[in-house]
Design a protein around this motif. Structure first.
Motif, short mmCIF file in Angstrom:
data_model
loop_
_atom_site.label_atom_id
_atom_site.label_comp_id
_atom_site.label_asym_id
_atom_site.label_seq_id
_atom_site.Cartn_x
_atom_site.Cartn_y
_atom_site.Cartn_z
N ILE A 39 0.89 -1.09 0.09
CA ILE A 39 -0.06 0.15 -0.05
C ILE A 39 0.92 1.30 0.00
O ILE A 39 1.70 1.43 0.85
CB ILE A 39 -0.76 0.38 1.26
CG1 ILE A 39 -1.86 -1.32 1.01
CG2 ILE A 39 -1.89 1.24 1.17
CD1 ILE A 39 -2.59 -1.49 2.57
N ASP A 40 0.64 1.93 -1.26
CA ASP A 40 1.55 2.80 -1.15
C ASP A 40 0.87 4.30 -1.06
O ASP A 40 -0.44 4.50 -1.40
CB ASP A 40 2.36 3.41 -2.59
CG ASP A 40 3.11 2.28 -2.94
OD1 ASP A 40 3.96 1.85 -1.88
OD2 ASP A 40 3.27 1.84 -3.93
N PHE A 41 1.26 5.38 -0.12
CA PHE A 41 0.54 6.61 0.14
C PHE A 41 1.29 7.78 -0.18
O PHE A 41 2.46 7.88 0.02
CB PHE A 41 0.30 6.61 1.70
CG PHE A 41 -0.58 7.96 1.97
CD1 PHE A 41 -1.61 8.40 1.20
CD2 PHE A 41 -0.28 8.54 3.07
CE1 PHE A 41 -2.28 9.67 1.60
CE2 PHE A 41 -0.98 9.78 3.62
CZ PHE A 41 -1.87 10.25 2.82
N ASN A 42 0.68 8.69 -1.14
CA ASN A 42 1.46 9.76 -1.69
C ASN A 42 0.54 10.84 -1.47
O ASN A 42 -0.77 10.89 -1.56
CB ASN A 42 1.37 9.56 -3.19
CG ASN A 42 2.14 8.48 -3.74
OD1 ASN A 42 3.17 8.12 -3.39
ND2 ASN A 42 1.45 7.51 -4.48
N SER A 43 1.23 11.79 -1.06
CA SER A 43 0.36 13.13 -0.54
C SER A 43 1.51 14.23 -0.79
O SER A 43 2.27 14.31 -0.51
CB SER A 43 0.07 13.40 1.08
OG SER A 43 -0.26 14.29 1.37
N ASN A 44 0.67 15.45 -1.69
CA ASN A 44 1.44 16.74 -1.68
C ASN A 44 1.58 17.54 -0.55
O ASN A 44 2.31 18.60 -0.62
CB ASN A 44 0.89 17.17 -3.15
CG ASN A 44 -0.49 17.70 -3.01
OD1 ASN A 44 -1.21 17.50 -2.01
ND2 ASN A 44 -0.74 18.70 -4.02
N GLN A 45 0.74 17.35 0.40
CA GLN A 45 0.96 18.38 1.60
C GLN A 45 -0.13 17.58 2.77
O GLN A 45 -1.13 17.16 2.36
CB GLN A 45 0.52 19.63 1.37
CG GLN A 45 -0.94 19.89 0.83
CD GLN A 45 -1.11 21.40 0.63
OE1 GLN A 45 -0.65 22.12 -0.41
NE2 GLN A 45 -1.82 22.33 1.23
N ASN A 80 -3.54 8.03 -2.99
CA ASN A 80 -3.00 9.39 -3.40
C ASN A 80 -4.07 10.46 -2.56
O ASN A 80 -5.09 10.42 -2.42
CB ASN A 80 -3.33 9.78 -4.84
CG ASN A 80 -2.45 8.89 -5.54
OD1 ASN A 80 -1.24 8.48 -5.13
ND2 ASN A 80 -2.85 8.41 -6.98
N GLN A 81 -3.59 11.54 -2.09
CA GLN A 81 -4.20 12.44 -1.39
C GLN A 81 -3.68 13.79 -2.21
O GLN A 81 -2.36 14.11 -1.96
CB GLN A 81 -3.82 12.88 0.06
CG GLN A 81 -4.34 14.12 0.70
CD GLN A 81 -4.09 14.24 1.94
OE1 GLN A 81 -4.40 13.71 3.05
NE2 GLN A 81 -2.95 15.22 2.14
#
Length: 171
Positions: A39-45, A80-81
């Motif tokens: 499970i990959d979690f990507n967030s720009n902020q 993704n967030q």
């Protein structure tokens, strides 16, 4: 029925959706370790929202379970967030077989499960996505949907308005 009976009781509070997503992903650590899920979690902020935290947590949890059930043999799920234009977009993506166009209109229906063959046994009562819809419908200004392509997986998403701290006038 118990969940639906509790749907009218909303407890809005300001919280970090970023921390909430991280906490929920951490709950899946045993599956990640023992069953090789990724499970990959990507967030720009980091982002704050004003919503019912327990119910939004249930949404994220249900969408993650759904993605893990239907993901491909690589057992990969991406979350993704994205904070953009005053909204926090949460996307939960699996890389499985996808959902047929004729089934897409029904995925939010209670007890609906596509009559397609999947690599893993489908468990549950077919209520997870119906519960997601019920919760999100109770939050003002929330949008949600699903995008899917046969053979390439699915992306379930929702977008909440960002919480902006009230400005304080200096006197």
């Amino acid at each position: 029925s118990k969940i639906e009976a509790n749907m009218n009781e909303m407890d809005f509070e300001v919280f970090s959706i970023t921390d909430t997503v991280n906490d929920i992903i951490n709950r899946f650590s045993r599956l990640r370790e023992h069953d090789n899920y990724h499970i990959d979690f990507n967030s720009n902020q980091s982002a704050l929202v004003s919503a019912d935290q327990a119910k939004i947590s249930q949404v994220i949890y249900n969408l993650l379970i759904n993605a893990m059930t239907y993901t491909g043999p690589d057992k990969r799920v991406t979350v993704n967030q994205i904070v953009q234009n005053g909204k926090i977009h949460i996307q939960i993506i699996d890389y499985g077989e996808g959902i047929s166009p004729e089934s897409l209109d029904h995925v939010w229906d209670r007890y609906y499960r596509a009559e397609e063959n999947h690599k893993r046994a489908v468990t549950g009562a077919g209520l997870g996505l119906s519960i997601v819809k019920s919760i999100l419908d109770k939050h003002p200004g929330v949008e949600y949907g699903v995008e899917s392509e046969m053979g390439h997986g699915s992306m379930f998403w929702f977008a909440l308005p960002c919480y902006n701290e009230p400005s304080r006038d200096k006197a």
